[in-house]
Design a protein around this motif. Structure first.
Motif, PDB file in Angstrom:
ATOM      1  N   UNK A  89       0.832  -1.206   0.000  1.00 54.25           N
ATOM      2  CA  UNK A  89       0.000   0.000   0.000  1.00 54.25           C
ATOM      3  C   UNK A  89       0.867   1.256   0.000  1.00 54.25           C
ATOM      4  N   UNK A  90       1.964   1.243   0.757  1.00 56.55           N
ATOM      5  CA  UNK A  90       2.855   2.400   0.811  1.00 56.55           C
ATOM      6  C   UNK A  90       3.501   2.660  -0.543  1.00 56.55           C
ATOM      7  N   UNK A  91       3.928   1.593  -1.201  1.00 58.56           N
ATOM      8  CA  UNK A  91       4.530   1.752  -2.524  1.00 58.56           C
ATOM      9  C   UNK A  91       3.533   2.311  -3.532  1.00 58.56           C
ATOM     10  N   UNK A  92       2.293   1.831  -3.464  1.00 57.75           N
ATOM     11  CA  UNK A  92       1.279   2.359  -4.379  1.00 57.75           C
ATOM     12  C   UNK A  92       1.052   3.845  -4.143  1.00 57.75           C
ATOM     13  N   UNK A  93       0.999   4.254  -2.868  1.00 52.90           N
ATOM     14  CA  UNK A  93       0.809   5.670  -2.568  1.00 52.90           C
ATOM     15  C   UNK A  93       1.982   6.504  -3.074  1.00 52.90           C
ATOM     16  N   UNK A  94       3.200   5.999  -2.893  1.00 52.07           N
ATOM     17  CA  UNK A  94       4.385   6.724  -3.348  1.00 52.07           C
ATOM     18  C   UNK A  94       4.391   6.880  -4.870  1.00 52.07           C
ATOM     19  N   UNK A  95       4.015   5.821  -5.561  1.00 58.11           N
ATOM     20  CA  UNK A  95       3.992   5.884  -7.024  1.00 58.11           C
ATOM     21  C   UNK A  95       2.941   6.872  -7.504  1.00 58.11           C
ATOM     22  N   UNK A  96       1.757   6.837  -6.906  1.00 56.47           N
ATOM     23  CA  UNK A  96       0.698   7.757  -7.326  1.00 56.47           C
ATOM     24  C   UNK A  96       1.082   9.205  -7.057  1.00 56.47           C
ATOM     25  N   UNK A  97       1.731   9.450  -5.915  1.00 50.00           N
ATOM     26  CA  UNK A  97       2.174  10.808  -5.597  1.00 50.00           C
ATOM     27  C   UNK A  97       3.234  11.282  -6.591  1.00 50.00           C
ATOM     28  N   UNK A  98       4.167  10.388  -6.933  1.00 47.49           N
ATOM     29  CA  UNK A  98       5.204  10.744  -7.907  1.00 47.49           C
ATOM     30  C   UNK A  98       4.589  11.022  -9.274  1.00 47.49           C
ATOM     31  N   UNK A 122       1.628  12.228  -9.820  1.00 44.97           N
ATOM     32  CA  UNK A 122       0.973  13.530  -9.760  1.00 44.97           C
ATOM     33  C   UNK A 122       1.989  14.668  -9.842  1.00 44.97           C
ATOM     34  N   UNK A 123       3.102  14.506  -9.134  1.00 47.01           N
ATOM     35  CA  UNK A 123       4.086  15.590  -9.053  1.00 47.01           C
ATOM     36  C   UNK A 123       4.976  15.677 -10.291  1.00 47.01           C
ATOM     37  N   UNK A 124       5.263  14.535 -10.909  1.00 49.20           N
ATOM     38  CA  UNK A 124       6.233  14.507 -12.002  1.00 49.20           C
ATOM     39  C   UNK A 124       5.609  14.145 -13.339  1.00 49.20           C
ATOM     40  N   UNK A 125       4.285  14.096 -13.402  1.00 48.78           N
ATOM     41  CA  UNK A 125       3.625  13.652 -14.627  1.00 48.78           C
ATOM     42  C   UNK A 125       4.047  14.421 -15.855  1.00 48.78           C
TER      43      UNK A 125
END
Length: 201
Positions: free
Chosen positions: A112-121, A123-126
């Protein structure tokens, strides 16, 4: 719902575009042409990479939008693991012990933590990722077809400097079909999203 996009490619004979469309459509068009003189170059539209022709019937690139995963970090594990009905795919991730310790302390566990980190990245780096992939796509095409054209080096530097005005000037006198396809590939390559306006695709 996942959207399935048909992979497409574009074929050139020298600097003249002779076919564009799905792999099957381009293959059919090329078989009707006289290719004995050579000079055929086929490019995958998603990656800008050269594709060998002829290809087997029904062929389409496995990963048209990019390359294979970095095998030093990710490898696919046995089928049947994960929750495929939800689109969840199990893969092995290699991390240092301190990374695993941090992940184990996060809400929902490591996955779950990895999924959150990937989604945040994402959003920020899209936008940065889109631009980087576009620049790589454009450079692959330029290197294969335009390496000997005047202004190539300057256009390459302008591409990676995200200077659309200089890029447009240095490619302004390139063959029309090359310039049109280049402009189409470069549609997301510049920070201002304004590559040289060229019709044709």
């Amino acid at each position: 719902m996942n959207t399935v996009t048909t992979a497409t490619c574009t074929a050139f004979l020298g600097h003249r575009r002779v076919a564009n469309g799905s792999y099957a459509e381009v293959d059919q068009a090329l078989r009707a042409l006289d290719l004995s003189a050579g000079g055929l170059l086929v490019f995958d539209d998603a990656s800008g990479a050269l594709v060998d022709h002829p290809w087997p019937a029904g062929y389409a690139p496995a990963q048209p939008a990019g390359g294979p995963p970095d095998e030093s970090e990710v490898v696919t594990v046995a089928q049947g693991v994960g929750r495929p009905r939800l689109g969840v795919v199990a893969r092995e991730v290699t991390l240092l012990p301190r990374h695993w310790e941090w992940l184990a302390q996060q809400r929902g566990g490591a996955s779950a933590a990895l999924r959150r980190l990937v989604e945040e990245a994402r959003r920020c780096q899209g936008n940065q990722d889109v631009q980087r992939q576009a620049k790589e796509r454009v450079y692959r095409f330029m290197s294969a077809i335009g390496g000997g054209l005047p202004g190539f080096e300057e256009a390459s530097r302008a591409l990676f400097a995200q200077d659309s005005e200089v890029f447009a000037r240095r490619t302004a006198h390139w063959p029309a079909d090359v310039k049109a396809y280049l402009a189409w590939l470069a549609r997301d390559a510049f920070a201002d999203r304004s590559p040289p306006p060229v019709s044709g695709l």
